[in-house]
Design an enzyme around this catalytic site. Structure first.
Site, PDB file in Angstrom:
ATOM      1  N   ALA A  10       0.697  -1.248   0.023  1.00 32.51           N
ATOM      2  CA  ALA A  10       0.179   0.095   0.123  1.00 32.51           C
ATOM      3  C   ALA A  10       0.870   1.285  -0.090  1.00 32.51           C
ATOM      4  O   ALA A  10       1.962   1.357   0.427  1.00 32.51           O
ATOM      5  CB  ALA A  10      -0.830  -0.031   1.166  1.00 32.51           C
ATOM      6  N   CYS A  11       0.228   2.207  -0.351  1.00 30.32           N
ATOM      7  CA  CYS A  11       0.814   3.617  -0.377  1.00 30.32           C
ATOM      8  C   CYS A  11       1.432   3.960   0.967  1.00 30.32           C
ATOM      9  O   CYS A  11       0.722   3.597   2.090  1.00 30.32           O
ATOM     10  CB  CYS A  11      -0.005   4.707  -0.755  1.00 30.32           C
ATOM     11  N   PRO A  12       2.681   4.466   1.187  1.00 33.59           N
ATOM     12  CA  PRO A  12       3.477   4.936   0.085  1.00 33.59           C
ATOM     13  C   PRO A  12       4.910   3.967  -0.157  1.00 33.59           C
ATOM     14  O   PRO A  12       5.748   4.167  -0.550  1.00 33.59           O
ATOM     15  CB  PRO A  12       4.122   6.205   0.830  1.00 33.59           C
TER      16      PRO A  12
END
Lengths: 68, 354
Positions: A10-12
């Site tokens: 998942a981000c980041p």
């Protein structure tokens, strides 16, 4: 050339992984991504860091090649 | 329209729509507030019995379905999940508890600033500091492990639940609670709220707008893309508030806000830190939920339960300020975030033999 797989992260995280890889080997990196958000974020990061970016689209993933 | 122009446009439109929602009946400086609206929805379905804050907010439904439709159209919808679900659930709770100490999620924080509520400055300072702390752990290898592709149906459940909520809202059965006074009774007409949610949901999906991501990416990568959206919301809500005569500069007598600077600061520090660990602010979690990301759905469920607990246990602040129970909860939540941050950071020394 370093190769990293950011699938499922998942981000980041994908951008962080890219950044870390380039700190180890600033020449470039090949990155596997599995979503558009990560692809856009990595591309933006690489371009602002002065890399040439080329993207190959596969079925479920894309491969981003970054070169100095 | 791509890139920076796109996010300025999206942020600007969101700022304008938020003030218009107040014009049409939403509570002041609360055109949008993901935390407050999830809390109202939690109250409507009886997860708490705070009578002033119970309403199935159509904005929430619109945001989820807006993101759902546009991600489908752009072939970005994908059922994914399986990344530390229970940790995410608990982080969602922490973020909600922090937001209800401050009285607003990061989106309402910027809308409060745009409305002249200077108490939000304390919140903003705490928010940035919380993000900064979270980033320190990201730099030391914090992650919640990867997610996986799920069977297609998984990602459709949450959007379907939102259609169900819409049905409950429209049919108003006796077991659903609707506030007769207080913020929960201040509502724009359903159709306007729903359309506003749909538009903002689509814009936020397209631009990846995230209130936490702006500051985080600036600290981590010197990337200002998301921060531009954040600032754009403040600027355009400020201008629209001026036009409508809603702008009211000061600390005292601000709508649905308290003047307890320290607890505004600490509440938003929790939200900032917790949201960095989750990978995005409450708005972003809601948008990802519409895109099939069930890790985000779990985070939203944590926020709903967190809202229930906040009101049942008297943790949520009132306009008089933070409560003693709320202050204790903040301390517990900080300890929890510290433990979660430490044990999920791959590059910090551990004594376990993994």
């Amino acid at each position: 050339m370093n190769k990293i797989d950011t699938c499922g992260m998942a981000c980041p995280q994908p951008v962080l992984m890219t950044k870390k890889s380039l700190e180890e080997n600033p020449e470039g990196v090949d990155i596997i991504v599995d979503n558009n958000t990560a692809k856009e974020n990595i591309k933006r990061f690489l371009e602002s860091a002065g890399y040439t970016v080329s993207i190959t689209e596969k079925e479920d993933t894309s491969i981003i090649e970054a070169r100095k | 329209m791509d890139g920076k122009k796109g996010i300025v446009f999206a942020g600007g439109l969101i700022g304008i729509i938020a003030v218009l929602l107040v014009f049409f009946g939403n509570p002041p400086n609360m055109g949008f507030c993901i935390a407050c609206f999830l809390r109202d929805t939690a109250g409507a379905v009886g997860l708490h019995r705070a009578e002033a804050v119970q309403y199935i907010r159509p904005e929430i439904i619109g945001l989820v379905l807006g993101a759902f439709f546009i991600s489908h159209k752009n072939k970005e919808f994908e059922s994914r999940g399986g990344s530390a679900p229970f940790t995410r659930f608990m982080l969602g709770m922490v973020v909600m508890i922090g937001a209800l100490i401050f009285l607003g999620c990061p989106l309402r924080m910027v809308l409060r600033l745009g409305g002249g509520d200077l108490n939000a400055i304390f919140g903003m300072i705490g928010f940035v500091l919380g993000i900064f702390v979270g980033v320190q752990f990201l730099n030391r290898g914090f992650n919640l492990k990867r997610n996986y592709k799920m069977h297609g149906i998984e990602g459709y459940i949450f959007p379907a639940v939102n259609v169900g909520l819409l049905v409950l809202l429209l049919t108003a059965p006796a077991f659903v609670f609707f506030s007769e006074k207080g913020p929960g009774s201040l509502t724009a007409p359903v159709i306007i709220s729903l359309i506003a949610g749909l538009i903002v949901g689509a814009l936020a999906q397209k631009t990846r707008l995230c209130m936490v991501g702006g500051t985080r990416d600036m600290i981590l990568f010197k990337d200002n893309y998301l921060l531009i959206g954040f600032v754009s919301i403040i600027v355009f809500s400020f201008i629209t508030n001026l036009i409508f005569g809603y702008f009211n500069l000061g600390f005292n007598n601000q709508p649905i806000a308290h003047t307890d600077g320290l607890w505004n600061f600490l509440g938003m520090a929790l939200v900032g830190w917790g949201s960095v660990l989750l990978g995005g602010c409450p708005l972003r979690q809601l948008i990802l939920s519409g895109e099939g990301n069930t890790d985000s759905v779990v985070s939203i469920m944590g926020m709903l339960v967190g809202a229930g607990i906040s009101h049942n246990f008297g943790l949520a602040s009132s306009t008089a300020g933070a409560t003693s129970n709320g202050k204790i909860a903040v301390i517990i939540c900080f300890i929890f975030l510290g433990i979660i941050s430490y044990f999920n950071s791959d590059n910090l020394p551990k004594t376990t033999t993994e």
